[in-house]
Scaffold this active site. Structure first.
Site, PDB file in Angstrom:
ATOM      1  CB  SER A 225      -6.336  -3.888  10.220  1.00  0.00           C
ATOM      2  OG  SER A 225      -6.871  -5.170   9.820  1.00  0.00           O
TER       3      SER A 225
ATOM      4  CE1 TYR B 147      -1.449  -6.273  10.449  1.00  0.00           C
ATOM      5  CE2 TYR B 147      -3.732  -7.006  10.348  1.00  0.00           C
ATOM      6  CZ  TYR B 147      -2.852  -6.406  10.158  1.00  0.00           C
ATOM      7  OH  TYR B 147      -3.046  -5.232   9.346  1.00  0.00           O
TER       8      TYR B 147
ATOM      9  N   GLY C  85       3.465   1.816   7.613  1.00  0.00           N
ATOM     10  CA  GLY C  85       4.591   0.619   7.813  1.00  0.00           C
ATOM     11  C   GLY C  85       3.894  -0.048   9.031  1.00  0.00           C
TER      12      GLY C  85
ATOM     13  NE  ARG D 146     -11.700 -12.227   4.271  1.00  0.00           N
ATOM     14  CZ  ARG D 146     -12.161 -13.622   5.092  1.00  0.00           C
ATOM     15  NH1 ARG D 146     -13.472 -13.793   5.007  1.00  0.00           N
ATOM     16  NH2 ARG D 146     -11.333 -14.461   5.746  1.00  0.00           N
TER      17      ARG D 146
ATOM     18  CE  LYS E 169      -0.116  -7.762   1.610  1.00  0.00           C
ATOM     19  NZ  LYS E 169      -1.635  -7.481   1.478  1.00  0.00           N
TER      20      LYS E 169
ATOM     21  CB  CYS F  88       4.452  -6.812  11.352  1.00  0.00           C
ATOM     22  SG  CYS F  88       4.159  -8.783  11.449  1.00  0.00           S
TER      23      CYS F  88
ATOM     24  CG  PHE G 166      -8.711 -22.072   1.365  1.00  0.00           C
ATOM     25  CD1 PHE G 166      -7.833 -22.913   1.108  1.00  0.00           C
ATOM     26  CD2 PHE G 166      -8.662 -20.686   2.062  1.00  0.00           C
ATOM     27  CE1 PHE G 166      -6.532 -22.460   1.599  1.00  0.00           C
ATOM     28  CE2 PHE G 166      -7.502 -20.490   2.813  1.00  0.00           C
ATOM     29  CZ  PHE G 166      -6.291 -21.257   2.389  1.00  0.00           C
TER      30      PHE G 166
ATOM     31  CG  ASP H  71       9.783   0.591   4.321  1.00  0.00           C
ATOM     32  OD1 ASP H  71      10.272  -0.124   5.148  1.00  0.00           O
ATOM     33  OD2 ASP H  71       8.484   0.335   3.977  1.00  0.00           O
TER      34      ASP H  71
ATOM     35  CB  ILE I 288      -0.752  -0.086   1.095  1.00  0.00           C
ATOM     36  CG1 ILE I 288      -1.980  -1.217   1.026  1.00  0.00           C
ATOM     37  CG2 ILE I 288      -1.704   1.362   1.171  1.00  0.00           C
ATOM     38  CD1 ILE I 288      -2.988  -1.287   2.366  1.00  0.00           C
TER      39      ILE I 288
ATOM     40  CG  ASN J 188     -10.026  -9.030   2.488  1.00  0.00           C
ATOM     41  OD1 ASN J 188     -10.678  -8.809   3.516  1.00  0.00           O
ATOM     42  ND2 ASN J 188      -9.308 -10.347   2.503  1.00  0.00           N
TER      43      ASN J 188
END
Length: 285
Positions: free
Chosen positions: A101, A122, A61, A186, A156, A63, A178, A31, A11, A147
């Site tokens: 998120s 996360y 930035g 989503r 990624k 994880c 899956f 970064d 992103i 998403n």
């Protein structure tokens, strides 16, 4: 001066491209392979190296590995760093726009003022910083990404979107999906929509608070596979869900977009439009 963090990432790289074309402010990228290392940037900020030049920090930035089980690593990058950044923004009256998120909601509901139910480390780290940040009167903006998919996902790995994964599987003559993917919904949002909204928020300094950043439309993973089948005449192989995801996999996400639509005027790409745009990019990359 405008600060963009996470510009090595998916992103962040797209945000940098958008702002480089349209923003008149000087831009400093932060970064590990950018102009300034993230931790060196924090040190510089705390020692007033940049003076009073910084107007806004757009912080992407982090994880982003939702399967990471190392609490010290997650907390260092997703909470401790953000808290230090927030404190410096408060001290120097810098506007902070940061990435949260939709994972903070767990299985929902997906409304900004709901009780959050994070299902992994996360999501917990993102939820904790949201709570910390908005415990204070401030001029921050937190964006709960749903998403996101689009160009520059190649770094990624396993966290890349199913669109990118399906495209990478085409040379094998089939794509892997899956089992029961027609039951997993989503809110898929193209990164161009994300960047456009971030830019509009950047332009309007009156905007503050937490906002969902999704389209408000729920679609299944199978619908994306159907787009590939129609475009490439490829076979679909159904596989069991990995054991590490069982119990941690959201069955449904759909952003409540009431708040963002009252604040920002924007027409989102449909899933078909967004996937087609992305596939055109991947085919010509």
């Amino acid at each position: 001066m405008l600060i963009l963090t996470g510009t090595d990432g998916f992103i962040g790289k797209n945000v940098l491209q958008k702002f480089s074309k349209e923003c008149s402010e000087e831009i400093l990228t932060v970064d590990f392979n950018a102009q300034v290392d993230p931790f060196q940037f924090l040190e510089n900020l705390s020692h007033d190296v940049y003076g009073d030049w910084i107007t806004t920090i757009i912080h992407n930035g982090a994880c982003s590995d939702t399967t990471c089980n190392d609490p010290l690593y997650i907390m260092k990058h997703n909470f401790d760093y953000c808290v230090s950044l927030f404190k410096e923004c408060k001290r120097k009256n810098i506007r902070l726009i940061y990435a949260s998120s939709a994972a903070v909601y767990g299985d929902g509901p997906f409304v900004e003022n709901t009780i959050k139910k994070p299902k992994n480390l996360y999501a917990l780290s993102k939820s904790m910083f949201d709570d910390y940040c908005f415990a204070f009167e401030n001029n921050c903006v937190g964006l709960r990404y749903f998403n996101v998919y689009g160009p520059h996902e190649d770094q990624k790995g396993d966290m890349s979107s199913v669109v990118y994964k399906f495209f990478a599987q085409l040379n094998k003559g089939k794509i892997k999906l899956f089992e029961d993917s027609d039951k997993y919904f989503r809110d898929f949002i193209h990164v161009d929509d994300v960047c456009d909204i971030i830019y509009k928020i950047y332009q309007d300094r009156s905007v503050t608070g937490i906002y969902n950043l999704g389209t408000g439309q729920e679609r299944t993973f199978k619908e994306i596979a159907d787009i590939f089948v129609k475009r490439y005449d490829v076979d679909v192989e159904y596989i069991p869900m990995p054991s590490k995801l069982v119990g941690k996999y959201q069955a449904y996400t759909k952003a409540d977009t009431t708040k963002i639509k009252k604040t920002i005027n924007h027409d989102f790409l449909t899933l078909e439009e967004g996937v087609t745009r992305y596939l055109n990019f991947l085919e010509n990359a």
